[in-house]
Design an enzyme around this catalytic site. Structure first.
Site, PDB file in Angstrom:
ATOM      1  N   GLY A  43       0.896  -1.218   0.210  1.00 39.38           N
ATOM      2  CA  GLY A  43       0.159  -0.029   0.096  1.00 39.38           C
ATOM      3  C   GLY A  43       0.824   1.279   0.071  1.00 39.38           C
ATOM      4  N   ASP A  99       0.854   3.516   4.579  1.00 34.94           N
ATOM      5  CA  ASP A  99      -0.378   4.129   3.833  1.00 34.94           C
ATOM      6  C   ASP A  99      -1.423   4.465   4.876  1.00 34.94           C
ATOM      7  OD1 ASP A  99      -1.046   1.513   4.346  1.00 34.94           O
ATOM      8  OD2 ASP A  99      -1.791   1.026   2.545  1.00 34.94           O
ATOM      9  N   ASP A 102      -4.793   2.091  11.080  1.00 34.64           N
ATOM     10  CA  ASP A 102      -6.030   1.772  11.325  1.00 34.64           C
ATOM     11  C   ASP A 102      -6.199   1.430  12.970  1.00 34.64           C
ATOM     12  OD1 ASP A 102      -9.004   1.146  10.973  1.00 34.64           O
ATOM     13  OD2 ASP A 102      -8.667  -0.848  10.067  1.00 34.64           O
ATOM     14  N   ASP A 158      -5.978  -0.659  -1.347  1.00 36.02           N
ATOM     15  CA  ASP A 158      -6.823  -1.453  -2.095  1.00 36.02           C
ATOM     16  C   ASP A 158      -7.923  -2.114  -1.271  1.00 36.02           C
ATOM     17  OD1 ASP A 158      -5.259  -3.094  -0.260  1.00 36.02           O
ATOM     18  OD2 ASP A 158      -6.077  -4.792  -1.490  1.00 36.02           O
TER      19      ASP A 158
HETATM   20  P1  IMP Z   1      -3.768  -1.810  11.014  1.00 38.61           P
HETATM   21  O1  IMP Z   1      -5.273  -2.406  11.531  1.00 38.61           O
HETATM   22  O2  IMP Z   1      -3.574  -0.525  11.637  1.00 38.61           O
HETATM   23  O3  IMP Z   1      -2.977  -3.151  11.418  1.00 38.61           O
HETATM   24  O4  IMP Z   1      -3.941  -1.601   9.503  1.00 38.61           O
HETATM   25  C1  IMP Z   1      -3.789  -2.792   8.902  1.00 38.61           C
HETATM   26  C2  IMP Z   1      -3.798  -2.635   7.519  1.00 38.61           C
HETATM   27  O5  IMP Z   1      -5.064  -2.706   6.999  1.00 38.61           O
HETATM   28  C3  IMP Z   1      -3.271  -1.662   6.811  1.00 38.61           C
HETATM   29  O6  IMP Z   1      -1.846  -1.186   6.514  1.00 38.61           O
HETATM   30  C4  IMP Z   1      -4.021  -1.326   5.355  1.00 38.61           C
HETATM   31  O7  IMP Z   1      -3.344  -2.288   4.340  1.00 38.61           O
HETATM   32  C5  IMP Z   1      -5.259  -2.034   5.610  1.00 38.61           C
HETATM   33  N1  IMP Z   1      -6.507  -1.063   5.712  1.00 38.61           N
HETATM   34  C6  IMP Z   1      -7.052  -0.594   6.914  1.00 38.61           C
HETATM   35  N2  IMP Z   1      -7.940   0.423   6.844  1.00 38.61           N
HETATM   36  C7  IMP Z   1      -8.045   0.428   5.289  1.00 38.61           C
HETATM   37  C8  IMP Z   1      -8.615   1.079   4.314  1.00 38.61           C
HETATM   38  O8  IMP Z   1      -9.725   1.931   4.572  1.00 38.61           O
HETATM   39  N3  IMP Z   1      -8.400   0.856   3.081  1.00 38.61           N
HETATM   40  C9  IMP Z   1      -7.489  -0.043   2.488  1.00 38.61           C
HETATM   41  N4  IMP Z   1      -6.844  -0.713   3.555  1.00 38.61           N
HETATM   42  C10 IMP Z   1      -7.056  -0.390   4.884  1.00 38.61           C
END
Ligand code: IMP
Length: 175
Positions: A43, A99, A102, A158
């Site tokens: 990403g 990128d 979350d 994506d």
């Molecule tokens: P985390 O929940 O912070 O560990 O994020 C994990 C991964 O989820 C991120 O690096 C993104 O690849 C994916 N992700 C989280 N939110 C989104 C979104 O809104 N669109 C696309 N990918 C997302």
């Protein structure tokens, strides 16, 4: 397959202006130093490609790819490396480029892992931040845009490997 609605949330010109601004901040903060950009595939590749060209410092770029074990990263918080760095992190100024942050579980895991390799400094930079979804106490050092709890695609992000090439960041309707 039915096409979901895509609505522009952040247009390309706003992204470009923000990336430039972030590059200027990073240029100030890393002036006279070498910074190792650790780009989280896939990403962050597009963001990093634009960002690195706005940084006036010694920049070295490397890539890392991670994936969740089992179901999903956000539920388990356990990630495995699909591709590790080629560069050594030891005694270097390391900046993780993401990128989107979350739940924060992926970045928290990466930080712990890279910290154990003894960098001189370790900071985090993300284009997008969704703080309302956070499950760990983590605040990235550099944030482009803070957004609500929306699923977004484009500019590297994506949905099922699609839409990464879109120049704008769009809201994906099928959340
Ligand atoms: P985390 O929940 O912070 O560990 O994020 C994990 C991964 O989820 C991120 O690096 C993104 O690849 C994916 N992700 C989280 N939110 C989104 C979104 O809104 N669109 C696309 N990918 C997302």
């Amino acid at each position: 397959m039915q096409q979901p609605d895509l609505r522009v949330l952040i247009p390309r010109q706003d992204i470009a202006a923000k990336v430039q601004e972030m590059g200027e901040t990073l240029s100030r903060d890393y002036r006279g130093k070498e910074v190792l950009l650790v780009v989280v595939l896939r990403g962050a590749a597009l963001f990093a490609a634009d960002l690195c060209r706005c940084i006036e410092a010694d920049v070295v770029i490397d890539f890392i790819a991670v994936s969740s074990y089992g179901s999903s990263t956000s539920s388990s918080g356990v990630v495995r490396f699909l591709k590790d760095l080629d560069e050594s992190v030891e005694s270097r100024h390391v900046l993780i480029v993401e990128d989107i942050v979350d739940t924060g579980l992926t970045l928290a895991y990466l930080m712990e892992n890279l910290k154990s390799r003894h960098p001189q400094s370790l900071r985090t930079c993300t284009l997008l931040d969704k703080p309302s979804r956070r499950r760990v106490d983590l605040r990235p050092d550099y944030v482009g845009f803070t957004i609500d709890d929306l699923f977004v695609v484009g500019y590297g992000l994506d949905w099922d490997q699609r839409y990464r090439h879109l120049p704008d960041i769009c809201i994906h309707s099928e959340k």
